[in-house]
Design an enzyme around this catalytic site. Structure first.
Site, PDB file in Angstrom:
ATOM      1  N   HIS A   1      36.908  45.474  49.472  1.00 42.23           N
ATOM      2  CA  HIS A   1      36.490  45.637  48.076  1.00 42.23           C
ATOM      3  C   HIS A   1      35.445  46.762  47.933  1.00 42.23           C
ATOM      4  O   HIS A   1      34.836  46.901  46.876  1.00 42.23           O
ATOM      5  CB  HIS A   1      35.986  44.329  47.452  1.00 42.23           C
ATOM      6  CG  HIS A   1      37.042  43.261  47.390  1.00 42.23           C
ATOM      7  ND1 HIS A   1      37.052  42.258  46.452  1.00 42.23           N
ATOM      8  CD2 HIS A   1      38.143  43.029  48.143  1.00 42.23           C
ATOM      9  CE1 HIS A   1      38.081  41.460  46.649  1.00 42.23           C
ATOM     10  NE2 HIS A   1      38.764  41.912  47.685  1.00 42.23           N
TER      11      HIS A   1
ATOM     12  N   ASP B   1      49.148  43.008  45.688  1.00 38.72           N
ATOM     13  CA  ASP B   1      48.387  43.570  44.565  1.00 38.72           C
ATOM     14  C   ASP B   1      47.136  44.338  45.005  1.00 38.72           C
ATOM     15  O   ASP B   1      46.665  44.210  46.122  1.00 38.72           O
ATOM     16  CB  ASP B   1      47.991  42.455  43.575  1.00 38.72           C
ATOM     17  CG  ASP B   1      47.250  41.296  44.258  1.00 38.72           C
ATOM     18  OD1 ASP B   1      47.481  41.042  45.451  1.00 38.72           O
ATOM     19  OD2 ASP B   1      46.430  40.651  43.581  1.00 38.72           O
TER      20      ASP B   1
ATOM     21  N   GLU C   1      47.349  38.031  44.203  1.00 40.91           N
ATOM     22  CA  GLU C   1      46.434  37.239  45.049  1.00 40.91           C
ATOM     23  C   GLU C   1      44.995  37.393  44.580  1.00 40.91           C
ATOM     24  O   GLU C   1      44.214  36.436  44.585  1.00 40.91           O
ATOM     25  CB  GLU C   1      46.555  37.672  46.518  1.00 40.91           C
ATOM     26  CG  GLU C   1      45.863  36.728  47.510  1.00 40.91           C
ATOM     27  CD  GLU C   1      44.351  36.906  47.589  1.00 40.91           C
ATOM     28  OE1 GLU C   1      43.634  35.922  47.773  1.00 40.91           O
ATOM     29  OE2 GLU C   1      43.874  38.050  47.442  1.00 40.91           O
ATOM     30  N   GLU C   2      44.623  38.598  44.167  1.00 40.96           N
ATOM     31  CA  GLU C   2      43.218  38.890  43.884  1.00 40.96           C
ATOM     32  C   GLU C   2      42.636  38.034  42.758  1.00 40.96           C
ATOM     33  O   GLU C   2      41.441  37.783  42.732  1.00 40.96           O
ATOM     34  CB  GLU C   2      43.020  40.376  43.551  1.00 40.96           C
ATOM     35  CG  GLU C   2      43.277  41.316  44.728  1.00 40.96           C
ATOM     36  CD  GLU C   2      42.236  41.208  45.840  1.00 40.96           C
ATOM     37  OE1 GLU C   2      41.273  40.438  45.689  1.00 40.96           O
ATOM     38  OE2 GLU C   2      42.415  41.882  46.872  1.00 40.96           O
TER      39      GLU C   2
HETATM   40 NI    NI Z   1      42.760  40.344  50.310  1.00 45.35          NI
END
Ligand code: NI
Length: 396
Positions: free
Chosen positions: A367, A83, A141-142
């Site tokens: 990020h 993702d 996962e996020e």
């Molecule tokens: Ni990651």
């Protein structure tokens, strides 16, 4: 080096360009957690051309691909997350995101491409394996509260004796991996607090209960828990991220909502913190005639690496990268990763893959809207995972 390993490494080398192109394609078409429909379809399309057995799911995206030599033999599993994040990409690459506001800013495009490359390489092997392999392409996962748990609930760890995963890491150069024994990443829990007071005219505070004042004391006191109630040898974080309350400058606020996160690397500390927070808030609210509600949600557990599995993956990495390029990271970080759910059930190891090249464009932190992975790192990731899988298959 065994002929099996040599054959595998040569397959990986010949797949390198394909894998880089795949990564660029995934990077151009990122999808948010729980929306990975096209990513899953692409993986399925590519993998259905191989002898691997593919399983998809009705209730979530992601898939597994299995190389089965004998159903009665155990499995070794490799996992990638697929993702992306709600970030507007600002990299300078010609394969940047085509979807405004969504970006592969954590390297999951690289993880997916690497695992796909490893799966393709294994599917071409002429020599038989000692046991079965399962490639887990995990969604979501996020958001930390869905992907791994859904896959585990759907049985991806059945009969698995060892599991490995890697994560892109811009703090190490391409050609290196970072490893750590024991806890590598923290548990990540969330909480919400609702402080309740009583409104009154701002000029007549004695007739109300000022939820803002109570909150200010609660915020202060919660920040003292780690420094005065937790053993300083056990890292912990209690962070408040949002605070909302009040409507008018001259009205005493009757309701404040706070949200935050708790990170720990120790099971006992993790278990004690919610109660410490509750007791702290009870004392303050009682003395101020306020009340409170407290919701604490346990999220991902620590990512705790198995010593034997770390030794295994590092030994294999040394063969490919050289001893000087396998770095003992020593300290855990307080970030979370839902790979911890797998490691609660099966011994395994999570490693960092250096992805920072001489070009500083590949060295932004995760990020960040400029984050990108050095393409040359992919082959090292594939080789380390593939050799580790072979070794683990020999050992099961
Ligand atoms: Ni990651």
């Amino acid at each position: 080096m065994s002929t099996l390993k040599k054959e595998l490494l040569s397959e990986i080398t010949s797949l390198n360009t394909t894998v880089i192109e795949l990564r660029h394609h995934l990077h151009e078409h990122p999808e948010l957690s729980n929306q990975e429909e096209k990513t899953t379809a692409l993986l399925q399309d590519i993998l259905k051309e191989t002898p691997l057995k593919i399983t998809t799911y009705e209730t979530h995206y992601g898939l597994i691909a299995e190389l089965i030599v004998d159903e009665s033999r155990p499995f070794v599993a490799l996992r990638a997350d697929i993702d992306a994040l709600p970030i507007n990409e600002q990299t300078l690459v010609n394969y940047s995101s085509e979807t405004k506001g969504i970006m592969h800013a954590c390297g999951h495009d690289a993880h997916t491409a690497i695992l796909l490359g490893v799966a393709l390489a294994f599917s071409k092997l002429q020599q038989p394996l000692n046991a079965n392999l399962r490639f887990i392409f995990q969604p979501a996962e996020e958001v930390l509260d869905a992907g791994a748990q859904e896959m585990i609930a759907d049985g991806v760890l059945e009969n698995v004796k060892a599991i490995f995963a890697l994560h892109a890491y811009p703090y190490l150069p391409t050609g290196q991996i970072g490893y750590k024994y024991g806890v590598m990443l923290a548990s990540a829990d969330m909480f919400e607090i609702r402080i309740k007071g009583k409104s009154s005219h701002g000029a007549r505070p004695h007739e109300g209960v000022d939820a803002i004042l109570v909150t200010s004391m609660v915020v202060n006191a919660l920040n003292h828990i780690v420094s005065r109630q937790i053993d300083p040898l056990h890292p912990a974080v209690i962070s408040l991220g949002t605070i909302e309350g009040g409507k008018a400058a001259n009205v005493l606020c009757d309701h404040v909502v706070l949200k935050g996160t708790v990170r720990t690397v120790n099971h006992d500390v993790r278990g004690k913190i919610p109660e410490m927070m509750r007791i702290t808030m009870e004392g303050i609210c009682k003395s101020m005639h306020a009340s409170f509600e407290f919701d604490y949600t346990y999220g991902t557990p620590e990512v705790c690496n198995d010593k034997k599995m770390v030794d295994l993956i590092v030994n294999e990495a040394r063969e490919v990268l050289g001893e000087e390029n396998c770095i003992d990271l020593q300290d855990p970080v307080m970030g979370g990763e839902d790979f911890g759910f797998y490691l609660e059930k099966v011994p395994g190891a999570f490693i960092r893959l250096g992805t920072c090249s001489d070009n500083e464009e590949s060295c932004y932190s995760q990020h960040n809207s400029r984050f990108n992975v050095d393409d040359h790192a992919l082959q090292y990731g594939m080789k380390v995972l593939a050799l580790s899988a072979i070794k683990a298959l020999e050992d099961v």
